[in-house]
Design a protein around this motif. Structure first.
Motif, PDB file in Angstrom:
ATOM      1  N   VAL A  38     -53.011  77.761  25.367  1.00  0.00           N
ATOM      2  CA  VAL A  38     -52.031  78.580  26.110  1.00  0.00           C
ATOM      3  C   VAL A  38     -52.400  78.417  27.868  1.00  0.00           C
ATOM      4  CG1 VAL A  38     -51.220  80.913  26.586  1.00  0.00           C
ATOM      5  CG2 VAL A  38     -51.577  79.888  24.198  1.00  0.00           C
ATOM      6  N   PHE A  39     -53.491  78.486  28.160  1.00  0.00           N
ATOM      7  CA  PHE A  39     -53.723  78.582  29.612  1.00  0.00           C
ATOM      8  C   PHE A  39     -53.414  77.170  29.885  1.00  0.00           C
ATOM      9  CE2 PHE A  39     -57.596  81.902  28.928  1.00  0.00           C
ATOM     10  CZ  PHE A  39     -56.714  82.838  28.947  1.00  0.00           C
ATOM     11  N   THR A  40     -53.750  75.883  29.463  1.00  0.00           N
ATOM     12  CA  THR A  40     -53.647  74.939  30.030  1.00  0.00           C
ATOM     13  C   THR A  40     -51.875  74.444  29.995  1.00  0.00           C
ATOM     14  OG1 THR A  40     -54.115  73.601  27.921  1.00  0.00           O
ATOM     15  CG2 THR A  40     -55.604  73.814  29.411  1.00  0.00           C
ATOM     16  N   VAL A  41     -51.126  75.046  29.270  1.00  0.00           N
ATOM     17  CA  VAL A  41     -49.627  74.671  29.443  1.00  0.00           C
ATOM     18  C   VAL A  41     -48.956  75.806  30.172  1.00  0.00           C
ATOM     19  CG1 VAL A  41     -49.563  73.704  27.167  1.00  0.00           C
ATOM     20  CG2 VAL A  41     -49.078  75.825  27.163  1.00  0.00           C
ATOM     21  N   MET A  42     -49.429  76.802  30.718  1.00  0.00           N
ATOM     22  CA  MET A  42     -48.948  77.766  31.620  1.00  0.00           C
ATOM     23  C   MET A  42     -48.563  77.082  32.952  1.00  0.00           C
ATOM     24  SD  MET A  42     -51.372  81.106  31.116  1.00  0.00           S
ATOM     25  CE  MET A  42     -50.273  82.220  32.050  1.00  0.00           C
ATOM     26  N   GLU A  43     -47.524  77.744  33.601  1.00  0.00           N
ATOM     27  CA  GLU A  43     -47.065  77.179  34.667  1.00  0.00           C
ATOM     28  C   GLU A  43     -47.853  77.543  35.847  1.00  0.00           C
ATOM     29  OE1 GLU A  43     -44.667  75.628  37.752  1.00  0.00           O
ATOM     30  OE2 GLU A  43     -44.198  75.886  35.382  1.00  0.00           O
ATOM     31  N   SER A  44     -48.055  76.844  36.914  1.00  0.00           N
ATOM     32  CA  SER A  44     -49.193  76.994  38.134  1.00  0.00           C
ATOM     33  C   SER A  44     -48.940  78.106  38.817  1.00  0.00           C
ATOM     34  CB  SER A  44     -48.991  75.603  38.843  1.00  0.00           C
ATOM     35  OG  SER A  44     -49.281  74.468  38.317  1.00  0.00           O
ATOM     36  N   ASP A  45     -49.607  78.849  39.525  1.00  0.00           N
ATOM     37  CA  ASP A  45     -49.475  79.971  40.459  1.00  0.00           C
ATOM     38  C   ASP A  45     -49.030  79.098  41.780  1.00  0.00           C
ATOM     39  OD1 ASP A  45     -50.307  81.809  38.781  1.00  0.00           O
ATOM     40  OD2 ASP A  45     -52.395  81.955  39.535  1.00  0.00           O
ATOM     41  N   SER A  46     -48.226  79.899  42.625  1.00  0.00           N
ATOM     42  CA  SER A  46     -47.931  79.342  43.803  1.00  0.00           C
ATOM     43  C   SER A  46     -49.047  79.198  44.607  1.00  0.00           C
ATOM     44  CB  SER A  46     -46.710  79.982  44.199  1.00  0.00           C
ATOM     45  OG  SER A  46     -47.217  81.239  44.584  1.00  0.00           O
ATOM     46  N   GLU A  47     -49.718  80.166  44.993  1.00  0.00           N
ATOM     47  CA  GLU A  47     -50.850  80.153  45.829  1.00  0.00           C
ATOM     48  C   GLU A  47     -52.008  81.144  45.225  1.00  0.00           C
ATOM     49  OE1 GLU A  47     -52.505  79.349  49.581  1.00  0.00           O
ATOM     50  OE2 GLU A  47     -50.491  78.714  48.878  1.00  0.00           O
ATOM     51  N   ASN A  48     -53.306  80.752  45.145  1.00  0.00           N
ATOM     52  CA  ASN A  48     -54.178  81.498  44.579  1.00  0.00           C
ATOM     53  C   ASN A  48     -55.492  81.529  45.168  1.00  0.00           C
ATOM     54  OD1 ASN A  48     -55.507  79.236  43.284  1.00  0.00           O
ATOM     55  ND2 ASN A  48     -54.625  79.771  41.304  1.00  0.00           N
ATOM     56  N   ARG A  49     -56.639  81.888  44.683  1.00  0.00           N
ATOM     57  CA  ARG A  49     -57.960  81.699  45.517  1.00  0.00           C
ATOM     58  C   ARG A  49     -58.323  80.573  45.490  1.00  0.00           C
ATOM     59  NH1 ARG A  49     -62.206  84.357  41.373  1.00  0.00           N
ATOM     60  NH2 ARG A  49     -61.271  83.685  39.617  1.00  0.00           N
ATOM     61  N   PHE A  50     -57.973  79.617  44.674  1.00  0.00           N
ATOM     62  CA  PHE A  50     -58.408  78.108  44.502  1.00  0.00           C
ATOM     63  C   PHE A  50     -57.561  77.257  45.496  1.00  0.00           C
ATOM     64  CE2 PHE A  50     -59.404  80.405  40.407  1.00  0.00           C
ATOM     65  CZ  PHE A  50     -60.693  80.403  40.410  1.00  0.00           C
ATOM     66  N   GLY A  51     -56.603  77.545  46.029  1.00  0.00           N
ATOM     67  CA  GLY A  51     -55.934  77.119  46.900  1.00  0.00           C
ATOM     68  C   GLY A  51     -54.363  76.953  46.851  1.00  0.00           C
ATOM     69  N   SER A  52     -53.634  75.940  47.488  1.00  0.00           N
ATOM     70  CA  SER A  52     -52.189  76.147  47.249  1.00  0.00           C
ATOM     71  C   SER A  52     -51.909  75.223  45.962  1.00  0.00           C
ATOM     72  CB  SER A  52     -51.597  75.548  48.734  1.00  0.00           C
ATOM     73  OG  SER A  52     -52.067  73.995  48.710  1.00  0.00           O
ATOM     74  N   ASN A  53     -50.488  75.378  45.518  1.00  0.00           N
ATOM     75  CA  ASN A  53     -49.987  74.924  44.689  1.00  0.00           C
ATOM     76  C   ASN A  53     -50.159  73.250  44.905  1.00  0.00           C
ATOM     77  OD1 ASN A  53     -48.754  73.753  42.180  1.00  0.00           O
ATOM     78  ND2 ASN A  53     -47.088  75.344  42.481  1.00  0.00           N
ATOM     79  N   PRO A  54     -50.842  72.174  43.825  1.00  0.00           N
ATOM     80  CA  PRO A  54     -50.717  70.997  44.203  1.00  0.00           C
ATOM     81  C   PRO A  54     -49.351  70.319  43.776  1.00  0.00           C
ATOM     82  CG  PRO A  54     -52.057  71.238  42.060  1.00  0.00           C
ATOM     83  CD  PRO A  54     -51.606  72.769  42.859  1.00  0.00           C
TER      84      PRO A  54
END
Length: 129
Positions: free
Chosen positions: A109-125
């Motif tokens: 479930v975690f690996t198929v989820m949509e990306s966050d637009s911006e989070n503490r790990f950087g911008s959306n690749p």
């Protein structure tokens, strides 16, 4: 193949983010290579393959598979951690996969989820590509 090579170039990079496409293409090609080597071993050596019979002596393809597996443990872990970062989760969430059945479902479930637009790990690749 480009996504597989991209993940291999980031051999031990645990920071940053990995898109779904990068993660799943890496997993797919890794799986196909491993299954191809295993199938080739079983096809050539048949019942004498250590993949078929536990009493069989190891073959050269068995050792190649073992080396391939050992060589891809770190990049697999790294791309999984970066994929978790992409959904805003810490890489420590990977440890949940050690819980039988439930852990695998949660990781799926975690690996198929949509990306966050911006989070503490950087911008959306995905937006950078």
């Amino acid at each position: 193949m480009k996504w597989y090579l991209k993940a291999l170039k980031k051999y031990a990079v645990f920071r940053g983010r990995a898109r779904r496409k990068e993660y799943w293409m890496y997993i797919l090609i890794n799986f196909l290579v491993f299954m191809g080597l295993g199938g080739l071993d079983a096809l050539i050596f048949g019942e004498n393959s250590p993949l078929v019979t536990e009493d069989a002596p190891p073959t050269i393809l068995f050792y190649i598979m073992l080396l391939y597996y050992l060589g891809t443990i770190l990049p697999t872990l790294a791309v999984t951690v970066r994929r978790l970062h992409d959904s805003g989760r810490s890489g420590w969430w990977f440890l949940i996969s050690f819980i039988p059945l439930i852990g695998a479902i949660v990781m799926l479930v975690f690996t198929v989820m949509e990306s966050d637009s911006e989070n503490r790990f950087g911008s959306n690749p995905k937006q950078a590509a």
